[in-house]
Design a protein around this motif. Sequence first.
Motif: not given
Length: 737
Positions: A120-126, A717-731
Amino acid sequence: MTSTKKGLVIGTVLAMAVAGCGGDADAPQTSSTGGTTTNPTNPADPTTPITPVRSVKFDPSLCTQQAGAPYGQTVGIAGTNMMVTSADVNASASGCKVLANGGTAIDAAIAVQAVLGVAEPFASGMGGGTVITYYDAASKQVRTFDGFSSSPAATGGVADIYRATAQDISTTAPYNLCKTGLVANASISSQQGNTNISARAVGVPGTLSVLDMVHNLYGKTAWNQLWDDAIKLATDGFPMTPYMYETLYSDSGEFDDDGNPVTAGSAVSAWVNSAGTAKGAARCKYPDINARYCDPSDAARQKPLPIGTIIKNPELAASMTTVRDGGAAAFYDPAGTIAPAIISKLTTGQLPCYSLLPAAGSAGSPSVAGTVAKIPSLMTATDFSAYRAVERKPLVGTRFGFTIYTQPSPSFGGVVQLYNLGLLERKNVATTTFNSTAYLHLATEGSRLANADRRNIVGDPAFSNVNARVNTLLSSAYLDSRAALITATALGTVPTGGTADGVAAFAATDPTGYDTMASLSGKAIKLPKAVRTTMLAKNEAPAHAEDWNTTSNVAIVDGFGNALSMTTTINTHWGAHIEAAGIMINNAMSNFSASTPGLDVNGYAPNKRPRSSISPSIAFDAQGRVRLVWGSAGGGPIPDYIVKTFLGHEIYGMDLQAAINADNFTGQNGIAQLEGGKPITSEVANLISTYGNTTSTAQVTGLTSGLSGISVSYDADGFPVYSGAADNRRNGAANGY
């Protein structure tokens, strides 16, 4: 630093709690530590409860990509061990591998950022800036770190980047090759097009500095083990993605970075003036972009490479190898290979200068520049060696029963986020239907009010009394008064608060020796009971809005319970449109206001950080447990995207992916604007007919968000369950297990 072996299973009791919730819903909070969930009894000794032990698996073979990604995500991916989500599928996969080998959230973030800089050189980087919100599970602290790009020490004796310096009008070689006929402080833009897309707008990059700072605090994996995936991708090549293609050219109707529609079959211009009467050259006319990302057979220099074309960047691979082996210091070394190459490209590499601004057309038929801006930077290699990332106190508020930690000034995103959520809580938005006319009326009116005030207040806190003024904006009394302005009739013009409302007048301060953490500077922070700090700027009409579809966001939860939300940027798409040492360079100084110095909290000054909308956040529930780790790309409307996602998921009970994919709104330019090309566009007419908006205050525009997030629920038991998601407008995609 040490690495953790593959396949390791760690038993750990995890209480993802932060120090304190409760009390005033608007005041900054601390929270009490949650207890350990227990099984009812121990069969061998019925009087002794059993403490369940959470088993975390560290095995890279278990990393799984989100189904349907990229572009087809409909449901977030679930996991109980660790999770990464970002705007690129390769970046998320690299991050999960780091976590699965025993790395922490910051270790994974470095690997993710490295890949994003390639793909994604158009968005971020060093060559850009980055801010990080970090939750450390061991100490139960949330800390915020600022790696925003900053202005160079030299200003050329001008009030802003849009004026001619002595260098620009010099008759001494090589600067005598620049445009003649200028006088000191004359407008460069009137002579040379949009200064925002030039070397003059480049800030000193902060991304590697802030990654290094947080890695020194919380890293477990050695720095030099985090770069190989990115180096391989740059060497072997990565595909032109549909989203990257769209930042350069439109095969179908699309919107540019300013929210203006792009005609099908036309190039995306680098800039559009505020009147809409002139446009910059096509991005593929910029030599560095053209050389690597555009179709060499296109004589008009407008079309990008076809989608799927493999793109290699050996120069970037070499720079990342230098940083891998030499650390962040190798990037900032004025005697090294990277900083001098960047300085050379930004200064003498931008000569000779020449005139660019086309004669004005009309708003319906703008003129188009045929050449690109070349305006030398005032930066030196010393600016690189002098740069330091800083830690700041988090901005904190409790909204809808959740305690939210977000970025303080010079980010305005955190202010808008907490401000608008405070208004929506008072207006009982939860009684409306999500994305209904009533909901959108409240949400856009709240955004209009929040953004009107943040323009008047937020900027670099080292230069004025920003923090004190923001405290007033987020106080219960002030939010009560602003909520009362939201009625059944939309505001015609949006008022800003002033001294009559209890907001202190702007007061400039001496930045020399400014301590970003006050008395806590340099120490590990135990958050006090009243933590709230941020900043804002002069009441300026948004003649040229903050740009829209930019930046990248990362959310991570590691196997140790640490959580990171990070937003990283080269500012507008493709930054300054300049590449050096394989790195796309930012144009962050275009975020400064063009105004008289001393009168604007966001005015240009040496060694100053311009304000930004980025505001990666972490939310905790009433029990002090992590519930949502999220943030967004997307320019000025970023806080609205963050608010939309929080409401959709936490208040309306939507799956996180559905909340992220939901149609967007914003009020950031004083106008209720809804996302073009989506079902929500029909609500513009309803806002006009039902709530008295006009065609001037309710409109359709391009609102391409770049959200990523991880929601956390808890099992019996109080243990975490994760749900990860990313915008479908991007890659992007989530990756974890």
